[in-house]
Motif scaffolding. Structure first.
Motif, PDB file in Angstrom:
ATOM      1  N   PRO A 136       0.829  -1.206   0.000  1.00 44.41           N
ATOM      2  CA  PRO A 136       0.000   0.000   0.000  1.00 44.41           C
ATOM      3  C   PRO A 136       0.867   1.260   0.000  1.00 44.41           C
ATOM      4  CG  PRO A 136      -0.758  -1.575   1.634  1.00 44.41           C
ATOM      5  CD  PRO A 136       0.539  -2.095   1.144  1.00 44.41           C
ATOM      6  N   GLU A 137       0.379   2.289  -0.678  1.00 38.02           N
ATOM      7  CA  GLU A 137       1.081   3.567  -0.763  1.00 38.02           C
ATOM      8  C   GLU A 137       0.208   4.682  -0.213  1.00 38.02           C
ATOM      9  OE1 GLU A 137       2.418   4.284  -4.716  1.00 38.02           O
ATOM     10  OE2 GLU A 137       3.604   2.447  -4.838  1.00 38.02           O
ATOM     11  N   ARG A 138       0.849   5.763   0.168  1.00 42.49           N
ATOM     12  CA  ARG A 138       0.112   6.908   0.722  1.00 42.49           C
ATOM     13  C   ARG A 138      -0.921   7.412  -0.283  1.00 42.49           C
ATOM     14  NH1 ARG A 138       5.386   8.065   0.769  1.00 42.49           N
ATOM     15  NH2 ARG A 138       6.571   7.755   2.695  1.00 42.49           N
ATOM     16  N   GLY A 139      -2.094   7.715   0.240  1.00 45.76           N
ATOM     17  CA  GLY A 139      -3.152   8.285  -0.596  1.00 45.76           C
ATOM     18  C   GLY A 139      -4.084   7.276  -1.218  1.00 45.76           C
ATOM     19  N   GLU A 140      -3.726   6.006  -1.207  1.00 46.67           N
ATOM     20  CA  GLU A 140      -4.597   4.987  -1.795  1.00 46.67           C
ATOM     21  C   GLU A 140      -5.768   4.672  -0.870  1.00 46.67           C
ATOM     22  OE1 GLU A 140      -1.299   2.456  -4.401  1.00 46.67           O
ATOM     23  OE2 GLU A 140      -2.116   1.630  -2.538  1.00 46.67           O
ATOM     24  N   VAL A 141      -6.902   4.340  -1.473  1.00 46.71           N
ATOM     25  CA  VAL A 141      -8.052   3.838  -0.726  1.00 46.71           C
ATOM     26  C   VAL A 141      -7.962   2.317  -0.748  1.00 46.71           C
ATOM     27  CG1 VAL A 141     -10.564   3.699  -0.612  1.00 46.71           C
ATOM     28  CG2 VAL A 141      -9.455   5.835  -1.332  1.00 46.71           C
ATOM     29  N   VAL A 142      -7.890   1.702   0.427  1.00 39.57           N
ATOM     30  CA  VAL A 142      -7.665   0.257   0.492  1.00 39.57           C
ATOM     31  C   VAL A 142      -8.752  -0.421   1.326  1.00 39.57           C
ATOM     32  CG1 VAL A 142      -5.169   0.466   0.210  1.00 39.57           C
ATOM     33  CG2 VAL A 142      -6.158   0.460   2.519  1.00 39.57           C
ATOM     34  N   VAL A 143      -8.995  -1.677   0.996  1.00 42.00           N
ATOM     35  CA  VAL A 143      -9.863  -2.552   1.789  1.00 42.00           C
ATOM     36  C   VAL A 143      -8.964  -3.486   2.580  1.00 42.00           C
ATOM     37  CG1 VAL A 143     -11.563  -4.407   1.671  1.00 42.00           C
ATOM     38  CG2 VAL A 143     -11.779  -2.425   0.164  1.00 42.00           C
ATOM     39  N   PHE A 144      -9.268  -3.651   3.870  1.00 47.59           N
ATOM     40  CA  PHE A 144      -8.441  -4.507   4.704  1.00 47.59           C
ATOM     41  C   PHE A 144      -9.315  -5.262   5.701  1.00 47.59           C
ATOM     42  CE2 PHE A 144      -8.631  -0.273   6.491  1.00 47.59           C
ATOM     43  CZ  PHE A 144      -8.881  -0.461   7.844  1.00 47.59           C
ATOM     44  N   VAL A 272     -15.262   3.158  -8.636  1.00 49.58           N
ATOM     45  CA  VAL A 272     -16.645   3.066  -8.151  1.00 49.58           C
ATOM     46  C   VAL A 272     -17.464   2.560  -9.332  1.00 49.58           C
ATOM     47  CG1 VAL A 272     -18.612   4.306  -7.191  1.00 49.58           C
ATOM     48  CG2 VAL A 272     -16.290   5.001  -6.573  1.00 49.58           C
ATOM     49  N   ALA A 273     -17.934   1.309  -9.225  1.00 52.00           N
ATOM     50  CA  ALA A 273     -18.584   0.671 -10.364  1.00 52.00           C
ATOM     51  C   ALA A 273     -20.106   0.782 -10.345  1.00 52.00           C
ATOM     52  CB  ALA A 273     -18.194  -0.812 -10.410  1.00 52.00           C
ATOM     53  N   TRP A 274     -20.685   1.036  -9.183  1.00 52.89           N
ATOM     54  CA  TRP A 274     -22.147   1.101  -9.084  1.00 52.89           C
ATOM     55  C   TRP A 274     -22.548   2.033  -7.962  1.00 52.89           C
ATOM     56  CZ3 TRP A 274     -25.777  -0.675 -12.297  1.00 52.89           C
ATOM     57  CH2 TRP A 274     -27.105  -0.685 -11.843  1.00 52.89           C
ATOM     58  N   PRO A 275     -23.601   2.815  -8.154  1.00 48.36           N
ATOM     59  CA  PRO A 275     -24.455   2.935  -9.343  1.00 48.36           C
ATOM     60  C   PRO A 275     -23.736   3.649 -10.496  1.00 48.36           C
ATOM     61  CG  PRO A 275     -25.084   4.564  -7.715  1.00 48.36           C
ATOM     62  CD  PRO A 275     -24.033   3.715  -7.056  1.00 48.36           C
ATOM     63  N   VAL A 276     -24.280   3.509 -11.673  1.00 43.91           N
ATOM     64  CA  VAL A 276     -23.614   4.055 -12.859  1.00 43.91           C
ATOM     65  C   VAL A 276     -23.511   5.574 -12.792  1.00 43.91           C
ATOM     66  CG1 VAL A 276     -24.184   2.138 -14.359  1.00 43.91           C
ATOM     67  CG2 VAL A 276     -25.824   3.997 -14.100  1.00 43.91           C
ATOM     68  N   THR A 277     -24.425   6.198 -12.078  1.00 40.28           N
ATOM     69  CA  THR A 277     -24.369   7.660 -11.953  1.00 40.28           C
ATOM     70  C   THR A 277     -23.208   8.113 -11.076  1.00 40.28           C
ATOM     71  OG1 THR A 277     -25.971   7.514 -10.124  1.00 40.28           O
ATOM     72  CG2 THR A 277     -26.838   7.936 -12.328  1.00 40.28           C
ATOM     73  N   ARG A 278     -22.615   7.155 -10.340  1.00 41.68           N
ATOM     74  CA  ARG A 278     -21.497   7.487  -9.451  1.00 41.68           C
ATOM     75  C   ARG A 278     -20.167   6.958  -9.992  1.00 41.68           C
ATOM     76  NH1 ARG A 278     -20.321  10.087  -5.438  1.00 41.68           N
ATOM     77  NH2 ARG A 278     -19.553   8.335  -4.190  1.00 41.68           N
ATOM     78  N   TRP A 279     -20.168   6.458 -11.213  1.00 39.52           N
ATOM     79  CA  TRP A 279     -18.957   5.835 -11.750  1.00 39.52           C
ATOM     80  C   TRP A 279     -17.803   6.826 -11.733  1.00 39.52           C
ATOM     81  CZ3 TRP A 279     -15.080   6.188 -15.199  1.00 39.52           C
ATOM     82  CH2 TRP A 279     -14.355   5.020 -15.463  1.00 39.52           C
ATOM     83  N   SER A 280     -16.661   6.390 -11.181  1.00 38.43           N
ATOM     84  CA  SER A 280     -15.469   7.234 -11.128  1.00 38.43           C
ATOM     85  C   SER A 280     -14.280   6.380 -10.706  1.00 38.43           C
ATOM     86  CB  SER A 280     -15.660   8.399 -10.140  1.00 38.43           C
ATOM     87  OG  SER A 280     -15.855   7.895  -8.819  1.00 38.43           O
ATOM     88  N   THR A 281     -13.090   6.884 -10.996  1.00 33.14           N
ATOM     89  CA  THR A 281     -11.871   6.227 -10.532  1.00 33.14           C
ATOM     90  C   THR A 281     -11.468   6.812  -9.180  1.00 33.14           C
ATOM     91  OG1 THR A 281     -10.519   7.833 -11.740  1.00 33.14           O
ATOM     92  CG2 THR A 281     -11.087   5.779 -12.882  1.00 33.14           C
ATOM     93  N   LEU A 282     -10.525   6.153  -8.529  1.00 32.06           N
ATOM     94  CA  LEU A 282     -10.070   6.593  -7.200  1.00 32.06           C
ATOM     95  C   LEU A 282      -8.558   6.822  -7.243  1.00 32.06           C
ATOM     96  CD1 LEU A 282     -12.175   4.078  -5.079  1.00 32.06           C
ATOM     97  CD2 LEU A 282     -12.634   6.521  -5.400  1.00 32.06           C
ATOM     98  N   PRO A 283      -8.128   7.932  -7.819  1.00 37.17           N
ATOM     99  CA  PRO A 283      -6.692   8.188  -7.933  1.00 37.17           C
ATOM    100  C   PRO A 283      -6.083   8.667  -6.615  1.00 37.17           C
ATOM    101  CG  PRO A 283      -7.918  10.046  -8.809  1.00 37.17           C
ATOM    102  CD  PRO A 283      -8.940   8.997  -8.422  1.00 37.17           C
ATOM    103  N   VAL A 284      -4.769   8.688  -6.572  1.00 34.85           N
ATOM    104  CA  VAL A 284      -4.050   9.213  -5.402  1.00 34.85           C
ATOM    105  C   VAL A 284      -4.038  10.738  -5.493  1.00 34.85           C
ATOM    106  CG1 VAL A 284      -1.819   9.332  -4.245  1.00 34.85           C
ATOM    107  CG2 VAL A 284      -2.616   7.158  -5.192  1.00 34.85           C
ATOM    108  N   PRO A 285      -4.489  11.455  -4.457  1.00 36.70           N
ATOM    109  CA  PRO A 285      -4.498  12.924  -4.483  1.00 36.70           C
ATOM    110  C   PRO A 285      -3.088  13.506  -4.635  1.00 36.70           C
ATOM    111  CG  PRO A 285      -5.904  12.091  -2.727  1.00 36.70           C
ATOM    112  CD  PRO A 285      -5.147  10.917  -3.244  1.00 36.70           C
TER     113      PRO A 285
END
Length: 329
Positions: A136-144, A272-285
């Motif tokens: 894991p790197e700084r700024g990433e959104v992770v599941v643990f 973010v795969a669902w809902p389609v109206t919320r589709w977006s990537t999660l880049p590192v700030p």
């Protein structure tokens, strides 16, 4: 119907070979009595001028037209309903492999990551890169996975058998696994802290978190902390909705002092795969790319490497001198 008609040739309906006669032009006499259908005794039925009967028999053996039933006739296709179970089995196997090694879907159950993630969002988590040693790197959104005690007292849903099966093969988020999702703020070797009214500081650099923390939230006014040195192989995580997130700050009394072991990380949430109206990537700030943020961690890593190296050099020096003295003597 005549064979010629079946083969697509334009020939008279009444062909000589139908009656075992010669195919030559002109009137054809009936064969003499006793000679049989092959003609006079001793005649070669395959000689030039013979009948076409041999060819029609060969066609019946499978070398004739495609309409004949023979070894070279087209194979009948299997019924779709007979192949459907096989197709379903292959699809389920591929889904299970993808879920295990590549990508898995997770559902967001709380508001701790607003507005980046909202309750009910479905995110896709990259599980492939950790297999190749990525950390894991700084700024990433992770599941643990729950490191132990973070979700104590939280109710665990009881899914029905269909939901269990779909979650097992990765077509539906698991409701039984106690997993969390947060943003990585600091990694092993970093020093992190935050004073009330101030900003989160990593390795002496202040983070500009306006791009991702919930509007109206403060960096840490509800729970100031640190400075804390993050142990190697562990991460410090915080939710984007700081006033509604029980993150590393609130578990410092547990083993690990609020940090999470890298091997407890399932993977990085990338979409973010669902809902389609919320589709977006999660880049590192961008704030995690500022110059000097990794300098302290890098220098500490060099120091850790230099320590054992210096001890090894000190131990090896007497041996080298002894070998040289023995060789010169």
């Amino acid at each position: 119907m005549a064979v010629g008609a079946r083969s697509g040739h334009d020939e008279p309906e009444e062909r000589p070979e139908q009656f075992g006669r010669s195919s030559s032009s002109g009137p054809v006499a009936e064969p003499p009595s006793g000679t049989g259908p092959a003609g006079p005794a001793g005649a070669d039925p395959t000689a030039s001028g013979g009948t076409d009967e041999g060819r029609t028999e060969t066609g019946a053996a499978g070398t004739g037209s495609a309409d004949d039933d023979g070894p070279h006739a087209p194979r009948q296709q299997r019924s779709f309903w007979k192949e459907l179970p096989l197709l379903i089995g292959i699809a389920l196997l591929l889904a299970l492999l993808i879920k295990t090694f590549l990508v898995q879907a997770f559902s967001i159950p709380s508001d701790s990551m607003m507005n980046t993630l909202q309750r009910g969002d479905r995110v896709l988590v990259d599980k492939l890169t950790p297999w190749f040693g990525s950390e894991p790197e700084r700024g990433e959104v992770v599941v643990f996975h729950d490191p132990g005690g973070w979700l104590e007292g939280e109710p665990t849903p009881d899914p029905n058998p269909v939901q269990k099966f779909l979650s097992f093969i990765g077509l539906m988020p698991s409701a039984e696994e106690k997993d969390l999702i947060k943003r990585v703020i600091a990694v092993g070797g970093d020093t992190v802290g935050c004073k009330k009214g101030g900003k989160v500081v990593v390795n002496g650099k202040e983070l500009n978190e306006t791009a991702y923390i919930h509007p109206g939230s403060t960096p840490c006014d509800d729970e100031p902390f640190g400075p804390i040195k993050v142990p190697e192989g562990r991460i410090w995580v915080m939710g984007d909705n700081r006033q509604n997130s029980l993150d590393s700050r609130y578990h410092q009394e547990l083993p690990g002092s609020g940090t999470v072991a890298n091997d407890q990380v399932v993977g990085r949430a990338v979409v973010v795969a669902w809902p389609v109206t919320r589709w977006s990537t999660l880049p590192v700030p961008d704030t995690f790319d500022q110059p000097g943020l990794t300098a302290a961690a890098a220098s500490s890593a060099v120091a850790r490497m230099a320590g054992p190296g210096a001890l090894g050099l000190a131990a090896a020096l007497p041996i080298v001198l002894w070998r040289r003295k023995r060789r010169d003597g």
